[in-house]
Design a protein around this motif. Structure first.
Motif, PDB file in Angstrom:
ATOM      1  N   UNK A   9      20.129 -33.748 -24.141  1.00 16.99           N
ATOM      2  CA  UNK A   9      19.334 -32.699 -24.782  1.00 16.99           C
ATOM      3  C   UNK A   9      18.290 -33.289 -25.722  1.00 16.99           C
ATOM      4  N   UNK A  10      18.664 -34.341 -26.456  1.00 18.51           N
ATOM      5  CA  UNK A  10      17.688 -34.966 -27.344  1.00 18.51           C
ATOM      6  C   UNK A  10      16.716 -35.814 -26.534  1.00 18.51           C
ATOM      7  N   UNK A  11      17.152 -36.287 -25.375  1.00 20.38           N
ATOM      8  CA  UNK A  11      16.287 -37.101 -24.526  1.00 20.38           C
ATOM      9  C   UNK A  11      15.079 -36.332 -24.040  1.00 20.38           C
ATOM     10  N   UNK A  12      15.310 -35.076 -23.691  1.00 17.66           N
ATOM     11  CA  UNK A  12      14.191 -34.238 -23.248  1.00 17.66           C
ATOM     12  C   UNK A  12      13.199 -34.061 -24.403  1.00 17.66           C
ATOM     13  N   UNK A  13      13.744 -33.851 -25.601  1.00 19.31           N
ATOM     14  CA  UNK A  13      12.878 -33.719 -26.776  1.00 19.31           C
ATOM     15  C   UNK A  13      12.101 -35.019 -27.005  1.00 19.31           C
ATOM     16  N   UNK A  14      12.784 -36.156 -26.861  1.00 17.23           N
ATOM     17  CA  UNK A  14      12.116 -37.452 -27.037  1.00 17.23           C
ATOM     18  C   UNK A  14      11.013 -37.632 -26.001  1.00 17.23           C
ATOM     19  N   UNK A  15      11.289 -37.199 -24.769  1.00 18.68           N
ATOM     20  CA  UNK A  15      10.295 -37.305 -23.711  1.00 18.68           C
ATOM     21  C   UNK A  15       9.050 -36.474 -24.019  1.00 18.68           C
ATOM     22  N   UNK A  16       9.291 -35.289 -24.567  1.00 16.90           N
ATOM     23  CA  UNK A  16       8.160 -34.417 -24.920  1.00 16.90           C
ATOM     24  C   UNK A  16       7.341 -35.034 -26.059  1.00 16.90           C
ATOM     25  N   UNK A  17       8.054 -35.595 -27.044  1.00 18.96           N
ATOM     26  CA  UNK A  17       7.361 -36.268 -28.146  1.00 18.96           C
ATOM     27  C   UNK A  17       6.510 -37.417 -27.595  1.00 18.96           C
ATOM     28  N   UNK A  18       7.118 -38.215 -26.712  1.00 19.59           N
ATOM     29  CA  UNK A  18       6.411 -39.362 -26.134  1.00 19.59           C
ATOM     30  C   UNK A  18       5.190 -38.897 -25.354  1.00 19.59           C
TER      31      UNK A  18
END
Ligand SMILES: [Zn+2]
Length: 173
Positions: A9-18
């Protein structure tokens, strides 16, 4: 470790940030290439968010034992930050840079997610823990924090704080 659900779940957020940061760097040239770079960063972020855990598993063997101690080298803060800086430097200069940048964002997000629980994370040398809770507990806080960060970055980069201003306006009522 935080639960793998939390890492996803945090990975998707990290991907969006990136993805937001990669497109904001505006060094890729051309909207089409921006889009591809953004998508690569997003995929990289999702892979990176679980990487510190799967990198330490000898998945190429049958028994899938850990080949190094849990939460040592693959959870090393300096290593991930170095990758982040290096890949950022190569944005627009090397085709693999957006994916690598996303991967590094995901890896750092993983470290942040692991940080509060007692085993801690070796940011520099020796593990450090925020000692807030044990594994799997309070995943919701981690996930909410990651998404708050993602929304903040996206609002900043893609909407120039339009939503932030709206929220502030709403709070004033
Ligand atoms: Zn971990």
């Amino acid at each position: 470790m935080a639960s793998s659900k939390a890492h996803h779940a945090t990975g998707l957020a990290a991907g969006i940030i990136a993805a937001a940061l990669v497109t904001a760097s505006a060094r890729t040239g051309g909207a089409g290439i921006d889009l591809i770079a953004g998508v690569l960063a997003l995929i990289g972020g999702m892979a990176g968010a679980t990487a510190p855990d799967w990198l330490e598993v000898a998945w190429w063997t049958r028994r899938r034992k850990l080949w190094i101690t849990h939460r040592t080298l693959t959870h090393w803060g300096i290593g991930w930050i170095a990758l982040l800086a290096l890949s950022y430097h190569f944005l627009g200069r090397h085709p693999a840079a957006p994916a690598a940048f996303g991967f590094a964002c995901g890896g750092l997000m993983h470290l942040f997610a692991d940080w509060p629980n007692p085993l801690g994370v070796p940011w520099i040398a020796g593990r450090h823990s925020l000692n807030l809770w044990t594994s799997g507990h309070c995943d919701l806080i981690i996930v909410a924090g990651a998404w708050a960060a993602a929304l903040f970055v996206v609002d900043d980069v893609w909407f120039h704080h339009a939503y932030g201003r709206m929220l502030l306006g709403a709070l004033r009522l």
